[in-house]
Design an enzyme around this catalytic site. Structure first.
Site, PDB file in Angstrom:
ATOM      1  N   HIS A  11     -38.326  -0.833  30.173  1.00  0.00           N
ATOM      2  CA  HIS A  11     -38.702   0.594  29.928  1.00  0.00           C
ATOM      3  C   HIS A  11     -37.965   1.600  30.483  1.00  0.00           C
ATOM      4  O   HIS A  11     -37.262   2.412  29.500  1.00  0.00           O
ATOM      5  CB  HIS A  11     -40.369   0.856  30.390  1.00  0.00           C
ATOM      6  N   GLU A  12     -37.585   1.678  31.926  1.00  0.00           N
ATOM      7  CA  GLU A  12     -36.683   2.704  32.209  1.00  0.00           C
ATOM      8  C   GLU A  12     -35.434   2.562  31.646  1.00  0.00           C
ATOM      9  O   GLU A  12     -34.632   3.332  31.248  1.00  0.00           O
ATOM     10  CB  GLU A  12     -36.649   2.639  33.896  1.00  0.00           C
ATOM     11  N   HIS A  55     -35.174   3.881  27.986  1.00  0.00           N
ATOM     12  CA  HIS A  55     -34.948   5.313  28.122  1.00  0.00           C
ATOM     13  C   HIS A  55     -33.627   5.895  28.053  1.00  0.00           C
ATOM     14  O   HIS A  55     -33.546   7.163  27.610  1.00  0.00           O
ATOM     15  CB  HIS A  55     -35.820   5.873  29.479  1.00  0.00           C
ATOM     16  N   GLU A  86     -41.785   8.754  25.107  1.00  0.00           N
ATOM     17  CA  GLU A  86     -42.463   7.788  25.855  1.00  0.00           C
ATOM     18  C   GLU A  86     -43.268   6.753  24.870  1.00  0.00           C
ATOM     19  O   GLU A  86     -43.403   5.460  24.815  1.00  0.00           O
ATOM     20  CB  GLU A  86     -43.845   8.688  26.821  1.00  0.00           C
TER      21      GLU A  86
HETATM   22  N1  TRP Z   1     -40.728   9.122  32.726  1.00  0.00           N
HETATM   23  C1  TRP Z   1     -41.439   8.206  33.544  1.00  0.00           C
HETATM   24  C2  TRP Z   1     -41.483   6.927  32.739  1.00  0.00           C
HETATM   25  O1  TRP Z   1     -42.521   6.848  32.069  1.00  0.00           O
HETATM   26  C3  TRP Z   1     -42.698   8.790  34.120  1.00  0.00           C
HETATM   27  C4  TRP Z   1     -42.869   9.339  35.575  1.00  0.00           C
HETATM   28  C5  TRP Z   1     -42.447   8.817  36.521  1.00  0.00           C
HETATM   29  C6  TRP Z   1     -43.438  10.527  35.969  1.00  0.00           C
HETATM   30  N2  TRP Z   1     -42.579   9.541  37.706  1.00  0.00           N
HETATM   31  C7  TRP Z   1     -43.203  10.590  37.010  1.00  0.00           C
HETATM   32  C8  TRP Z   1     -44.202  11.615  35.224  1.00  0.00           C
HETATM   33  C9  TRP Z   1     -43.942  11.620  38.039  1.00  0.00           C
HETATM   34  C10 TRP Z   1     -44.663  12.548  35.725  1.00  0.00           C
HETATM   35  C11 TRP Z   1     -44.626  12.654  37.076  1.00  0.00           C
HETATM   36  O2  TRP Z   1     -41.020   6.103  32.745  1.00  0.00           O
HETATM   37 ZN    ZN Z   2     -41.182   6.327  30.330  1.00  0.00          ZN
END
Ligand code: TRP
Ligand code: ZN
Length: 869
Positions: free
Chosen positions: A296-297, A300, A319
């Site tokens: 997932h990461e 992104h 997302e």
């Molecule tokens: N973008 C991150 C993910 O979905 C989500 C995320 C990680 C997040 N840490 C956070 C969102 C803290 C809000 C606050 O992979």
């Molecule tokens: Zn994400």
């Protein structure tokens, strides 16, 4: 009382200033870190410059090198404002922040001994004054100064430019990230770690350094994450044509983290739960989760980082799409059906629940008070279903055409969901105007289907209706892909002929439902075929369709698609449970159902799939089928009764399965994982069939003691604890003694006790809150004990409200220390509308108390107001 104001999606305005470059200088210190932030800014419209800042102390401010006096700017609680600025200028801001007091885990904070950051969604403003919005993209250069001994590693985004020791015992490092990015993707880490290294050669032949940083002693547990990362990088090239774009990719694992992980450019920061995995300390499910979050990461990087969101209302743009991508990745790595079933269960038990709650929102919300409240199963998982429906409607090739158009047009930009869907539409010359409602309309559509025989086949009448959600009473019909197949009574697939159907690449037929009511005529050699509707969960809807048990058993035994067989079992169980609830009787498995389940045990299909099909919907999932008030006690009773009748029905085959699928030696292959899931389920049912037999206790004990991996060991513990076997206390003690030094394993020890669907669980949780290893400071621990308990329908909603009270006390404390976690916990309290009168009154009273907290955080206020108003 504080009143935090809502922002509207319709109020979006392009930024009045753009920031081209940012130079950050960090002088790290536990309680007083000094940050120097130098921005090259251009003005694009005649408005004051308004920089966001929270919990930061302004020390100095320079404009083009001149120190500004306080009368030359306006400083309020969360804003720094400057006027009459030139067209281009350099602004330097010096601030001081306090990482060691930062228990909210947003901005710069300390996790154990290490400094780390979390900036999504709006955390960068806790580091410096900035245009903290995703459509301001800048090139970042970061210089870090810190004590050399304590912090051997100084990391930030991009490439390492320079690193050296200074005379005063400090060290410095300079990082440069050439890719313009929004501040939410900024990251910094300083700490002392073990590191594992690898390389990846991209499809165009570039070598990328891969590094994973973990706490000392944990390096061995990071190898699976590294292998997963390499698989993800290769898969993204092959399936989507996306190649990595920096020379280095770093992952840092920390124990204190609010969410799963964060895709910061070139420097992911992960909850250690999604990095560390070895046979002894992680279950098979943990391994699967590691692979999916690593994927997932990584994914992104293209869907999120290179193409980012214009504003936070568009969160599902990155997302939903990235969850879809990680689901496809996981499916390709092992059994697609098993992964699909897990995704369906998440929607049915959590997303449908959110749709029925006061916080129901479209995947692209219109109104937000605290952005952290919108990292939801709706935005993520329903968002992924909305992408999957486009894939279904356009086919793999059409979908990929759309993806290429999206990437070509928008690489390097901050864009909207509308931009995505327009790319899909134009690349395929299709009109998706009605489909856009999936982005704007909240709630779960109900689709009712009636089947009628005709001389040449049959007709199907589809009626769709979406219940009102807060702020949206008038729902329009959705564009719904319906995948379906028909079978004869022997389980032979039937060819269908109809203008309304097309042959779909998934091997089902596709019907596109668009009207409130639509009847289609189908020619078929059977007038009453057995139908499989919404195969593979082709749309996130609730299906209302009467189907005889005999027909469900045909599908269970013969359907070509594995998900359809699982679905038939689920429908069978659900029918039995609902009928029992309605008539206040015990669910009765018919003789035919009993032999079908017995046959399923020995069927020649993936053992993991058999295990899934043998598990009825959870009490929580069953609650989503109840239209009126949720009958908590009855649900507890009928769930237990059905479990026991399944256990009696399949005890004999389970005895065989248990022996047959137990592994002599631990392996991590997909086959071994599947075998463990079936043998462990067999252990559970064998035990449920004879919970008072000493032989059962001995078997569970032996299973526990002989286990050479955590999956088996934990399965034995779960069986003993859930079934409240007399050996439960002893196993819990042994488990805690063995694992007290391993926080991730101890999380499971807390969770297993909070899961027990019994009245006494409330007292148990109360004791565990006092356990020396329990702490509200660690989100993983809070989720393990309290969020698990909040999802335990039967115990949490105990009649006397004791469950609610201990919950509220914890939320009060978290309101001050970590509002994001507090708001995640509060969800079950906000759903009072669905419970009995006494419960409603108590819940409202507790919510009112919380609302009166003098320092009520925006996160909680938004959810409480939604619930009480
Ligand atoms: N973008 C991150 C993910 O979905 C989500 C995320 C990680 C997040 N840490 C956070 C969102 C803290 C809000 C606050 O992979
Ligand atoms: Zn994400």
């Amino acid at each position: 009382m504080s009143q935090h104001v809502a922002k509207l999606r319709s109020d979006y305005r392009a930024p009045a200033y753009v920031i081209d470059t940012v130079e950050l200088e960090f002088h790290l210190h536990d309680s007083a870190t000094r940050v120097l932030n130098t921005m090259h800014i251009r003005r694009v419209s005649e408005q004051p410059l308004q920089l966001n800042g929270e919990h930061v102390q302004l020390v100095n401010l320079w404009l083009d090198g001149h120190l500004l006096q306080p009368h030359e700017y306006q400083l309020s609680a969360n804003l720094l404002q400057l006027q009459n600025l030139p067209e281009q200028f350099v602004l330097s801001v010096e601030t001081v922040i306090n990482p060691s007091e930062n228990s909210a885990l947003e901005g710069l904070y300390k996790s154990a001994g290490a400094f780390c950051t979390q900036c999504e969604a709006e955390g960068f403003r806790r580091i410096s004054y900035y245009l903290d919005r995703p459509d301001v993209l800048a090139v970042f250069t970061t210089t870090i100064y810190a004590d050399a001994k304590q912090f051997p590693y100084l990391l930030s985004n991009g490439n390492l430019i320079e690193q050296r020791h200074l005379d005063d015992g400090r060290a410095m490092a300079i990082w440069h990230d050439p890719h313009p990015k929004p501040a939410y993707l900024f990251a910094l880490v300083a700490g002392d770690f073990d590191r594992i290294d690898d390389v990846f050669v991209t499809q165009s032949g570039r070598t990328v350094q891969l590094q994973i940083y973990v706490d000392h002693g944990n390096a061995e547990r990071a190898h699976y994450a590294m292998q997963s990362l390499k698989r993800a990088m290769r898969w993204d090239e092959q399936r989507f044509g996306y190649e990595y774009d920096l020379d280095i990719y770093m992952i840092v694992a920390v124990d204190f983290f609010n969410m799963g992980a964060m895709e910061n450019k070139g420097l992911n920061i992960f909850n250690s739960k999604y990095v560390l995995a070895d046979a002894k300390t992680a279950t098979d499910q943990d391994f699967i989760n590691v692979e999916s979050v690593i994927g997932h990461e990584y994914f992104h990087n293209w869907t999120g980082n290179r193409i980012t969101c214009r504003d936070w209302f568009q969160l599902s743009l990155k997302e939903g799409l990235t969850v879809f991508r990680d689901q496809e990745f996981s499916a390709d790595m092992s059994s697609p059906a098993v992964h699909r079933i897990q995704a369906i269960k998440v929607i049915r038990s959590h997303q449908f629940n959110e749709d029925a709650s006061p916080m129901a929102h479209p995947i692209r919300p219109d109104k937000v008070v605290e952005m952290n409240n919108f990292y939801t199963v709706t935005v993520y998982n329903k968002g992924a279903e909305v992408i999957r429906m486009q894939h279904c409607l356009l086919g793999e090739q059409g979908f990929m055409r759309g993806m290429r158009a999206y990437t070509e047009r928008h690489d390097g930009q901050a864009v909207t969901c509308e931009d995505f869907i327009r790319a899909m539409e134009q690349a395929n010359d299709r009109d998706l105007s009605q489909f856009r409602r999936w982005y704007s309309q909240a709630g779960t559509p109900h689709v009712q289907v009636e089947q009628q025989a005709t001389a040449t086949g049959f007709t199907l009448t589809f009626t769709q209706q979406t219940p009102a959600t807060p702020g949206q009473t008038d729902k329009q019909p959705q564009h719904i892909p319906v995948l379906l197949s028909a079978y004869d009574a022997n389980g032979e697939l039937l060819p269908l002929y109809s203008d309304a159907l097309v042959r779909h690449e998934s091997a089902s037929y596709l019907f596109e439902l668009r009207e409130r009511q639509q009847t289609i005529t189908i020619t078929c050699r059977e007038q009453r075929p057995v139908l499989a509707l919404f195969e593979n969960f082709s749309a996130p809807v609730k299906l209302e369709y009467q189907q005889h048990e005999a027909d469900l058993l045909v599908l269970l035994a013969h359907a070509k698609q594995p998900v359809t067989r699982w679905e038939a079992a689920q429908r069978l169980y659900t029918e039995l449970l609902l009928e029992a609830l309605q008539h206040n009787t015990a669910p009765q498995l018919s003789d035919a159902a009993v032999s079908a389940l017995q046959q399923l045990c020995g069927a020649d299909i993936d053992p993991a799939l058999r295990a899934l099909a043998l598990v009825p919907p959870s009490p929580e999932e069953l609650a989503e089928h109840c239209s009126g008030l949720i009958p908590v006690e009855q649900i507890a009773v009928v769930s237990r009764q059905l479990r026991d009748s399944i256990a009696y029905a399949i005890a004999a085959p389970c005895a065989q399965l248990y022996v047959r699928y137990r592994q002599a030696q631990y392996q991590l292959s997909a086959e071994a994982i599947a075998a463990r899931s079936l043998s462990n389920l067999a252990l559970y049912y064998l035990s449920a069939a004879a919970p008072n037999d000493a032989a059962t206790w001995q078997r569970v004990m032996r299973h526990y003691q002989q286990a050479d991996n955590l999956t088996d060991q934990y399965a034995a513990l779960q069986t003993a604890v859930h079934l409240q076997l007399p050996i439960a206390a002893q196993l819990l003690t042994e488990f805690a003694e063995q694992w007290q030094q391993q926080p991730l394993v101890m999380d499971k020890w807390f969770a297993v006790q909070a899961q027990v669907p019994a009245a006494e669980t409330v007292e148990r949780v109360e004791q565990l809150l006092q356990h020396p290893l329990f702490t509200l400071a660690n989100p993983n621990r809070v989720y393990a004990l309290l969020a698990t308990f909040g999802r335990n329908l039967v115990s949490f909603h105990r009649q006397d409200g004791a469950g609610y009270r201990i919950f509220t006390a914890a939320i009060k404390q978290l309101n001050s220390s970590n509002p994001q976690v507090a708001a995640r916990l509060i969800t079950p309290l906000t759903q009072w509308q669905r419970f009995s009168n006494e419960r409603q009154q108590l819940l409202r009273q507790l919510l009112t108390e919380l609302r009166q907290l003098p320092n009520l955080a925006a996160d909680l206020e938004e959810k409480i107001n939604a619930s009480l108003n």
